[in-house]
Structure formats: structure tokens, C-alpha cells
Motif scaffolding. Structure first.
Motif, mmCIF file in Angstrom:
data_model
loop_
_atom_site.group_PDB
_atom_site.id
_atom_site.type_symbol
_atom_site.label_atom_id
_atom_site.label_comp_id
_atom_site.label_asym_id
_atom_site.label_seq_id
_atom_site.Cartn_x
_atom_site.Cartn_y
_atom_site.Cartn_z
ATOM 1 N N THR A 145 -4.064 3.795 -0.101
ATOM 2 C CA THR A 145 -4.438 2.789 -1.087
ATOM 3 C C THR A 145 -3.729 1.480 -0.737
ATOM 4 O O THR A 145 -2.549 1.495 -0.370
ATOM 5 N N ARG A 157 -1.141 8.336 1.735
ATOM 6 C CA ARG A 157 -1.033 9.685 1.184
ATOM 7 C C ARG A 157 -0.265 10.576 2.152
ATOM 8 O O ARG A 157 -0.475 10.538 3.354
ATOM 9 N N GLY A 176 0.806 -1.208 0.000
ATOM 10 C CA GLY A 176 0.000 0.000 0.000
ATOM 11 C C GLY A 176 0.838 1.255 0.000
ATOM 12 O O GLY A 176 2.068 1.235 0.055
ATOM 13 N N THR A 236 4.086 -0.024 -5.933
ATOM 14 C CA THR A 236 3.396 1.216 -5.602
ATOM 15 C C THR A 236 3.568 2.212 -6.746
ATOM 16 O O THR A 236 4.373 1.990 -7.667
ATOM 17 N N SER A 257 -8.582 -4.663 -4.444
ATOM 18 C CA SER A 257 -7.898 -3.375 -4.521
ATOM 19 C C SER A 257 -8.748 -2.300 -3.863
ATOM 20 O O SER A 257 -9.920 -2.136 -4.195
ATOM 21 N N CYS A 258 -8.136 -1.583 -2.955
ATOM 22 C CA CYS A 258 -8.758 -0.390 -2.370
ATOM 23 C C CYS A 258 -8.010 0.825 -2.923
ATOM 24 O O CYS A 258 -7.143 1.412 -2.264
ATOM 25 N N GLY A 259 -8.316 1.134 -4.181
ATOM 26 C CA GLY A 259 -7.692 2.278 -4.831
ATOM 27 C C GLY A 259 -6.264 2.058 -5.267
ATOM 28 O O GLY A 259 -5.593 3.022 -5.670
ATOM 29 N N HIS A 260 -5.765 0.818 -5.208
ATOM 30 C CA HIS A 260 -4.358 0.568 -5.527
ATOM 31 C C HIS A 260 -4.215 -0.010 -6.929
ATOM 32 O O HIS A 260 -5.151 -0.556 -7.516
ATOM 33 N N PRO A 315 -10.262 4.010 -1.527
ATOM 34 C CA PRO A 315 -9.125 3.841 -0.619
ATOM 35 C C PRO A 315 -9.564 3.800 0.834
ATOM 36 O O PRO A 315 -10.657 4.262 1.190
ATOM 37 N N PRO A 362 -11.629 -1.473 -8.498
ATOM 38 C CA PRO A 362 -11.130 -0.988 -7.218
ATOM 39 C C PRO A 362 -12.234 -0.400 -6.343
ATOM 40 O O PRO A 362 -13.150 0.268 -6.834
#
Length: 384
Positions: free
Chosen positions: A238, A181, A178, A308, A255-258, A280, A277
Motif C-alpha cells: 500500500t 505486506r 507505504g 503507516t 492512495s493505493c490502498g493506503h 494496492p 483508494p
């Protein structure tokens, strides 16, 4: 710069030159002294002796720099004595000026050495924190061969917001990679929270959607307590969750936003699975029913490359992004360690040795069929 288990930057240490370099300032003192002695009276070379301590300060500390400065002052006094004008105003001013300049150079050396020691200590602490935060992945975990690499964008940094971890359960292996941010200590704190939550929740959730929701709850609680007021609603992470059963030739992904991983095979083109996805972590996952799971074939000899965005967003001098899928195709048949070694060297060559963002990669290869486990899943000790 890399090991068989994990690629880490080696501990930074100050450069220690050979003491033979001291022959340079000593030689300069001798040459200038001889040249001034044999030169006509209207040619004065003694003031050039200040070059000797200045050169010494480039590669030595304050003690030896002071010794060279004192030697230069003694050489200036010898020049005055040899010329019979030692006690003249001109020679005395030159000697005093040489002593003052040498003292200033010694002070500069002392300040530089103190800051060098502080930097070495900071880097040592950063490396220790990196190893605590990101436990090295073992070479072998169940039926899988693994390797990983972490590259910090900042030259003096060893830690950032990228994260990865692996955990075993009774049926197989779960992996997370992950990117939090933001940067700095706040990003490191959130990354540490996510890693701790994953290592605990990976053993208690039957499916990847439930695991993702558990991580979302941990992040939400953390942000409620520690999110700065001026960043409300802007902090998130993510993640890509991966589950590889020991006995089924498949891999399950959420996937959580990745970014989606790459699937490498020696006899097939490099492909990326189609993932739907979810949002995130930290922006409000509603429940496991809203999280999709992708299932892709993952047979013996195949390799999954997780990464990443710091990898694919790395630019060259012309602004072109690093073409990861295109470059890795030539190394599809390599071992995980060799694969990451080639990617790391190629990535740094693409960017001119400087990354714009932290980058992390994990290579996971299913062992050949003859090397698969035939009994119950084997739990290997996790190095710390």
C-alpha cells in the motif's frame, strides 16, 4: 533518539559498567573469609565463595571473572591453612569444586560475550542497511519543512517493510509513504525496489496516476521474478503518493490502498481528506484512468501528517487502538520535528514501549508565506 533531520534509533552498544563494581565480589571474598575464620569449627562458610565469581559474571567478561574465581579459590585455601586443615580431604574437595565452578562461569562469560559481539555487529549492519534503504529526509525541501520517524517493531531490528521517500521536480515536491505486506528480507527487498522505482519515476511522470501505474509495473515485474510460489497473489504494497506544488496552496494525493493523512492547522480541527483508494500495488492496477486524485487546501502554516498502519493499529494493554487524530490535535501548531517527537513518546507510552508492527510517520509543513520561494524552484541537495 531523534535528530533534526530524521529520528533513528541510536546504534546499540553493550552496557559498560564501572570497574568500581569489582569491589562487590572482592568485598564478598573478604567478608566470607573473615567470617569463616572467626566462626566456630562447626560453621563452614567457605563454599559461599562461589558467589563472588557468579556475581562478577553479571557485569564483567571472562578474564576478570576468572581472576575473581582464582582469588576465591586462594581465599578457600587460606581458610584451610588458617584452620590447619589445608590438606584435608574436605578442604581439597571444596577448592577443586570452587575451581571447577569458576571455570564453568568463565566459559559462560566467554559465550555470552561472543554472542553480544555478534548482536552488536548485526545491529550495526541493520542500521547501515536502514540508512541506505531510507535516505534521511532533509529538514527543508523547496517550500516545505519535513521530519520523519521510523520505529521497528522488533527490538533487535532496524529495518522492515515500511518505506518513505521524497523527490523534487521543477514544480514542487513529491512524497511517498507505504507499507509492504509481510516481514523479513522479502519485505525489505520489495520496499527497496519501490523506493528505487519512485526516486526514478517521480521525475518522469507528469501526474500522480501515471506515477502510480509506473510503480505498479515495477512491483509486478519484481513479483514475477521473486515472489515465492506459496505466496502467489498474496504479496502487495500500500502506498500514498503526495504532490505539493511550490506556488499553489494545495496538495494532491493518490492512495493505493493506503491510509489518508491528517491535515493539522493551528486554528482548525484535525481533518482527514476523503480519498477514493485504488487497489494496492501488486494486485493489478489497470491504468491511470482508474486512479483518482484528491486535491485539498494546504496553506502556509498547515501540516500534513503521513503515517503507516503500525501507528493507528498500536494497542495498549487493554486492547485499545492508539487515537492518533485525537492526540495530535494538541500539537497542531508545533514544528514537524517537535510534532513527531511528541507522537513518538506518546505512542510508546500508549503501547508500554513495545510496538506490534513497524511504524513510520512523516510531518510536512508548508513554510510561512514570507519564507516562500520567490524565484524558480530551488533544488536542494539530498543527504545520503
Amino acid at each position: 533518539m531523534f535528530s533534526s533531520q530524521q529520528l533513528f534509533a541510536r546504534p546499540w552498544q553493550p552496557w559498560r559498567p564501572s570497574r568500581l563494581l569489582l569491589l562487590v565480589p572482592v568485598g564478598l571474598i573478604v567478608m566470607i573469609t573473615v567470617a569463616d575464620t572467626v566462626s566456630p569449627a562447626d560453621i563452614v562458610l567457605g563454599p559461599l565463595l562461589v558467589i563472588a565469581p557468579a556475581v562478577t559474571a553479571w557485569f564483567e567478561g571472562p578474564v576478570l571473572t576468572g581472576v575473581i574465581g582464582a582469588t576465591a579459590a586462594a581465599a578457600q585455601a587460606f581458610i584451610g591453612w588458617r584452620s590447619g586443615v589445608l590438606w584435608s580431604r574436605n578442604i581439597m574437595v571444596q577448592i577443586v569444586a570452587l575451581i571447577v565452578l569458576s571455570l564453568l562461569i568463565v566459559v559462560f562469560c566467554a559465550v555470552r560475550e561472543r554472542r553480544t559481539r555478534e548482536l552488536a555487529q548485526v545491529r550495526s549492519v541493520a542500521e547501515a542497511a536502514q540508512r541506505v534503504l531510507l535516505w534521511p529526509l532533509p529538514q527543508r525541501l523547496g517550500t516545505l519543512q519535513l521530519a520523519c520517524v521510523y520505529m521497528a517493531a522488533e527490538e533487535e531490528a532496524e529495518i522492515g517493510g515500511d518505506l518513505y521517500a521524497a523527490a523534487r521536480n521543477a514544480e514542487g515536491t513529491r512524497v511517498v509513504i507505504g507499507d509492504v505486506r509481510g516481514k523479513g528480507l522479502s519485505a525489505v527487498g520489495e520496499a527497496a525496489l519501490l523506493l528505487g522505482a519512485f526516486r526514478e519515476a517521480a521525475h518522469h511522470n507528469a501526474a500522480l496516476p501515471e506515477l502510480a501505474v509506473s510503480l505498479e509495473q515495477s512491483v509486478t515485474r519484481y513479483l514475477a521474478d521473486f515472489e515465492p510460489a506459496d505466496e502467489a497473489g498474496e504479496r502487495f504494497a500500500t502506498v500514498l503518493l503526495l504532490e505539493i506544488p511550490d506556488r499553489d496552496p494545495v496538495a494532491r494525493l493518490t492512495s493505493c490502498g493506503h491510509l489518508a493523512p491528517l491535515l493539522l492547522s493551528a486554528d482548525r480541527p484535525v481533518t482527514a481528506p476523503d480519498l477514493v483508494p485504488s487497489p494496492p500495488l501488486g494486485v493489478g492496477l489497470t491504468g491511470p484512468d482508474d486512479i483518482s486524485v484528491a486535491v485539498l487546501p494546504f496553506a502556509a502554516g498547515d501540516t500534513l501528517l503521513l503515517y503507516t498502519d503500525g501507528v493507528v493499529e498500536a494497542r495498549d494493554r487493554g486492547g485499545a487502538f492508539y487515537p492518533l487524530a485525537e492526540r495530535v490535535a494538541q500539537w497542531a501548531g508545533h514544528s514537524p520535528q517537535s510534532l513527531l517527537h511528541h507522537i513518538q513518546r506518546d505512542l510508546l507510552a500508549h503501547t508500554g514501549g513495545r510496538l506490534g508492527d513497524d511504524a513510520a510517520l512523516i510531518a510536512i509543513r508548508r513554510a510561512p508565506a514570507l519564507d516562500h520561494l520567490t524565484g524558480p524552484a530551488r533544488l536542494l541537495p539530498h543527504p545520503r
